[in-house]
Design a protein around this motif. Structure first.
Motif, PDB file in Angstrom:
ATOM      1  N   ARG A  10     -17.934 108.172 -13.205  1.00 34.84           N
ATOM      2  CA  ARG A  10     -16.759 109.166 -13.249  1.00 34.84           C
ATOM      3  C   ARG A  10     -16.834 110.268 -12.075  1.00 34.84           C
ATOM      4  O   ARG A  10     -15.582 110.688 -11.596  1.00 34.84           O
ATOM      5  CB  ARG A  10     -17.046 109.865 -14.642  1.00 34.84           C
ATOM      6  N   THR A  11     -17.873 110.714 -11.602  1.00 32.41           N
ATOM      7  CA  THR A  11     -17.925 111.625 -10.559  1.00 32.41           C
ATOM      8  C   THR A  11     -17.507 111.309  -9.399  1.00 32.41           C
ATOM      9  O   THR A  11     -17.215 111.945  -8.409  1.00 32.41           O
ATOM     10  CB  THR A  11     -19.344 112.172 -10.795  1.00 32.41           C
ATOM     11  N   GLY A  12     -17.632 109.904  -8.970  1.00 33.12           N
ATOM     12  CA  GLY A  12     -17.558 109.208  -7.888  1.00 33.12           C
ATOM     13  C   GLY A  12     -16.095 109.521  -7.477  1.00 33.12           C
ATOM     14  O   GLY A  12     -15.968 109.890  -6.158  1.00 33.12           O
ATOM     15  N   PHE A  13     -15.114 109.458  -8.159  1.00 33.86           N
ATOM     16  CA  PHE A  13     -13.862 109.806  -7.898  1.00 33.86           C
ATOM     17  C   PHE A  13     -13.645 111.279  -7.387  1.00 33.86           C
ATOM     18  O   PHE A  13     -13.037 111.583  -6.383  1.00 33.86           O
ATOM     19  CB  PHE A  13     -12.779 109.465  -8.866  1.00 33.86           C
ATOM     20  N   ILE A  14     -14.132 112.146  -8.510  1.00 29.91           N
ATOM     21  CA  ILE A  14     -14.072 113.642  -8.019  1.00 29.91           C
ATOM     22  C   ILE A  14     -14.636 114.085  -6.729  1.00 29.91           C
ATOM     23  O   ILE A  14     -14.189 114.672  -5.816  1.00 29.91           O
ATOM     24  CB  ILE A  14     -14.582 114.485  -9.047  1.00 29.91           C
ATOM     25  N   LEU A  15     -16.016 113.579  -6.498  1.00 24.46           N
ATOM     26  CA  LEU A  15     -16.616 113.845  -5.177  1.00 24.46           C
ATOM     27  C   LEU A  15     -15.814 113.251  -4.142  1.00 24.46           C
ATOM     28  O   LEU A  15     -15.805 113.638  -2.819  1.00 24.46           O
ATOM     29  CB  LEU A  15     -18.000 113.098  -5.274  1.00 24.46           C
ATOM     30  N   ALA A  16     -15.238 112.071  -4.289  1.00 26.28           N
ATOM     31  CA  ALA A  16     -14.287 111.330  -2.842  1.00 26.28           C
ATOM     32  C   ALA A  16     -13.148 112.380  -2.791  1.00 26.28           C
ATOM     33  O   ALA A  16     -12.896 112.868  -1.621  1.00 26.28           O
ATOM     34  CB  ALA A  16     -14.031 109.960  -3.376  1.00 26.28           C
ATOM     35  N   ALA A  17     -12.773 112.826  -3.945  1.00 30.60           N
ATOM     36  CA  ALA A  17     -11.550 113.528  -3.415  1.00 30.60           C
ATOM     37  C   ALA A  17     -12.042 114.935  -3.134  1.00 30.60           C
ATOM     38  O   ALA A  17     -11.175 115.353  -2.105  1.00 30.60           O
ATOM     39  CB  ALA A  17     -10.665 113.701  -4.666  1.00 30.60           C
ATOM     40  N   VAL A  18     -13.079 115.437  -3.653  1.00 30.21           N
ATOM     41  CA  VAL A  18     -13.478 116.731  -2.936  1.00 30.21           C
ATOM     42  C   VAL A  18     -13.744 116.515  -1.498  1.00 30.21           C
ATOM     43  O   VAL A  18     -13.467 117.440  -0.642  1.00 30.21           O
ATOM     44  CB  VAL A  18     -14.459 117.357  -3.998  1.00 30.21           C
ATOM     45  N   GLY A  19     -14.587 115.420  -1.281  1.00 28.19           N
ATOM     46  CA  GLY A  19     -14.939 115.156  -0.006  1.00 28.19           C
ATOM     47  C   GLY A  19     -13.868 114.989   1.009  1.00 28.19           C
ATOM     48  O   GLY A  19     -13.870 115.504   2.109  1.00 28.19           O
ATOM     49  N   SER A  20     -12.762 114.510   0.504  1.00 28.81           N
ATOM     50  CA  SER A  20     -11.605 114.398   1.065  1.00 28.81           C
ATOM     51  C   SER A  20     -10.975 115.648   1.519  1.00 28.81           C
ATOM     52  O   SER A  20     -10.486 116.089   2.513  1.00 28.81           O
ATOM     53  CB  SER A  20     -10.439 113.368   0.755  1.00 28.81           C
ATOM     54  N   ALA A  21     -10.906 116.435   0.700  1.00 28.88           N
ATOM     55  CA  ALA A  21     -10.169 118.034   0.748  1.00 28.88           C
ATOM     56  C   ALA A  21     -10.821 118.870   1.458  1.00 28.88           C
ATOM     57  O   ALA A  21     -10.441 119.458   2.282  1.00 28.88           O
ATOM     58  CB  ALA A  21     -10.035 118.394  -0.675  1.00 28.88           C
ATOM     59  N   VAL A  22     -12.164 118.689   1.374  1.00 31.26           N
ATOM     60  CA  VAL A  22     -13.143 119.738   2.040  1.00 31.26           C
ATOM     61  C   VAL A  22     -13.359 119.355   3.524  1.00 31.26           C
ATOM     62  O   VAL A  22     -14.016 118.066   3.594  1.00 31.26           O
ATOM     63  CB  VAL A  22     -14.554 120.150   1.295  1.00 31.26           C
ATOM     64  N   GLY A  23     -12.864 119.841   4.487  1.00 30.65           N
ATOM     65  CA  GLY A  23     -12.975 119.376   5.795  1.00 30.65           C
ATOM     66  C   GLY A  23     -12.687 120.017   6.954  1.00 30.65           C
ATOM     67  O   GLY A  23     -12.980 121.603   6.617  1.00 30.65           O
ATOM     68  N   LEU A  24     -12.122 119.661   8.097  1.00 31.63           N
ATOM     69  CA  LEU A  24     -12.052 120.676   9.179  1.00 31.63           C
ATOM     70  C   LEU A  24     -10.796 121.532   8.660  1.00 31.63           C
ATOM     71  O   LEU A  24     -10.691 122.904   9.243  1.00 31.63           O
ATOM     72  CB  LEU A  24     -11.662 119.646  10.108  1.00 31.63           C
TER      73      LEU A  24
END
Ligand code: PHE
Length: 461
Positions: A10-24
């Motif tokens: 369940r957390t995999g999806f959220i973390l991936a989306a957060v990882g995508s959003a948080v960046g440069l």
């Protein structure tokens, strides 16, 4: 056809989306766009945009992705009809363009982190006539930049080639918590700087007259920044939601993702502005894309423990950049897998290679960075968000509401509110932002013809 992969947890999806959003977008772009927009005034418009437009828009991408289980081209075709695949094609092209220069900037961060390993920032600056701007000029283009662009892209391709569970999900489970911890640590430390108050003041007390006087520039800049930082308007969230196996509460996930992204952007401001003030740099926004590098190296050269803190700072951003870059490449890769029918390795390496080539000119001349970045975020992303809003709001609203209700239950009037928010106010805001963005881009191009671009052509061609 092989079974489509899904997130393992369940957390995999959220973390991936957060990882995508948080960046440069949060760390490199946010401070200098905030600076250009006048500090707190910009922050306010941006926050409103994220809440009122970003949230309904992220839900729209989620439902299209989960409903269709496809890459953006296939998803839009399945959702809206055959002609919509061309819009999906624009999404893929946008990912292509953004990743090409994103990788170059990511490479700079790796480079600056390496500088921290090699010695203190004061002596590095001294090697470039004592001027961090000259240092940035030397490191941001040429062979150094080219090599690190190569390294950055190779890491990104490697992770995406490994797949959803073994590559992306595993990577973000390590990266996202690391980013958060490191930034919180840096913010606490920045708080202890005696000059911090000046930075906070600039960042946190909005001047409403600035908003009123500059809204035609603030609005498209805030819109572009909001979409860029939330990874919206080009199908990342469609693609990531297409790997959802179960029916999750998408509204809850969307809130968590937006909350994290906004929190981290805000936190970055709490790190960057005090450090800038400590380095006596009190005019943020004047330095453009190189600003964060120039300002931070200057500050890290001046303060105690700067070498270590600089290393942590630049490495944190590099990690955040990689977790976003994988989402950009995943969009393009999923397209190649689903629509061209190649396997994941070939798709990731082939598409990654082409994107890499497109980024090479940026490593020679930063003029390409401005050209691409502005075009992508003020025009392409806003356009992408607009068409998706029309698709969900006007073309197939009932499917969207039904899909959103899976995992939540009956939405009642909330579903109606969501659809009507998409239909009228958000469409209007996006049309206005897009129009203003195009006007500014044309201005920028014509300005360049007389100035920078004319000069560049004379020098180089
Ligand atoms: N959201 C990423 C960032 O803030 C950039 C990004 C934009 C990633 C669009 C994917 C899609 O750095």
């Amino acid at each position: 056809m092989a079974q489509r992969e899904t997130w393992a947890t369940r957390t995999g999806f959220i973390l991936a989306a957060v990882g995508s959003a948080v960046g440069l977008g949060n760390i490199w772009r946010f401070p200098f766009v905030t600076g250009e927009g006048g500090g707190a005034a910009f922050l306010l418009v941006y926050l409103l945009f994220v809440a009122l437009v970003g949230f309904p828009a992220i839900l729209a991408e989620f439902v299209v992705g989960r409903h269709t289980d496809r890459n953006p081209v296939g998803a839009l075709r399945a959702y809206g009809g055959d002609a919509w695949k061309y819009v999906g094609g624009i999404f893929i092209a946008t990912g292509f363009i953004i990743l090409s220069y994103y990788s170059v900037i990511g490479g700079w961060f790796i480079r600056y982190a390496i500088e921290g390993l090699r010695g203190d920032y004061a002596s590095h600056i001294a090697a470039y006539e004592g001027d961090p701007e000259i240092m940035f000029g030397a490191l941001s283009t040429g062979l150094d930049a080219f090599i690190l662009h190569t390294v950055f892209m190779a890491i990104t391709v490697g992770i995406v080639a490994l797949g959803i569970r073994r590559g992306i999900e595993l990577a973000v489970k390590v990266m996202v918590p690391a980013i958060i911890l490191l930034l919180v640590g840096l913010a606490i430390w920045a708080f202890t700087l005696p000059e911090a108050t000046g930075g906070y003041e600039y960042y946190l007390s909005p001047d409403f007259s600035v908003i009123a006087a500059n809204w035609t520039e603030l609005l498209p800049a805030a819109a572009g920044q909001a979409f860029f930082t939330l990874s919206l308007g080009m199908g990342v969230m469609i693609t990531y939601a297409s790997y959802l196996g179960e029916d999750r509460n998408l509204a809850k996930d969307g809130t968590a993702i937006i909350g994290f992204d906004t929190g981290i952007a805000f936190l970055t401001g709490l790190v960057v502005f005090p450090i800038m003030w400590a380095g006596d740099l009190t005019e943020p926004g004047s330095g453009g894309p190189g600003e964060i590098f120039v300002a931070m190296t200057q500050a890290f050269a001046d303060i105690d423990g700067g070498q270590f803190l600089g290393l942590i700072f630049f490495a944190t951003v590099a990690i955040a950049a990689i977790s976003s870059a994988i989402s950009l490449l995943e969009v393009v890769t999923s397209y190649a897998i689903d629509e061209i029918g190649v396997d994941r390795w070939k798709a990731a390496v082939g598409m990654g290679g082409l994107i890499y080539l497109l980024g090479v000119p940026v490593t020679f001349d930063l003029i390409f960075l401005d050209l691409l970045d502005y075009f992508a975020d003020a025009i392409l992303l806003v356009f992408g968000a607009l068409v998706l809003t029309i698709l969900v709001g006007w073309i197939a609203p009932q499917v969207a509401v039904d899909e959103l209700e899976k995992g939540i239950g009956d939405l009642g009037t909330l579903g109606v509110v969501w659809i009507w928010a998409l239909r009228i106010p958000i469409v209007i805001v996006l049309v206005v932002s897009l129009y203003l963005g195009i006007v500014e881009y044309v201005d920028f191009l014509t300005g360049m013809e007389e100035g920078q671009l004319g000069w560049w052509i004379e020098e180089n061609l």
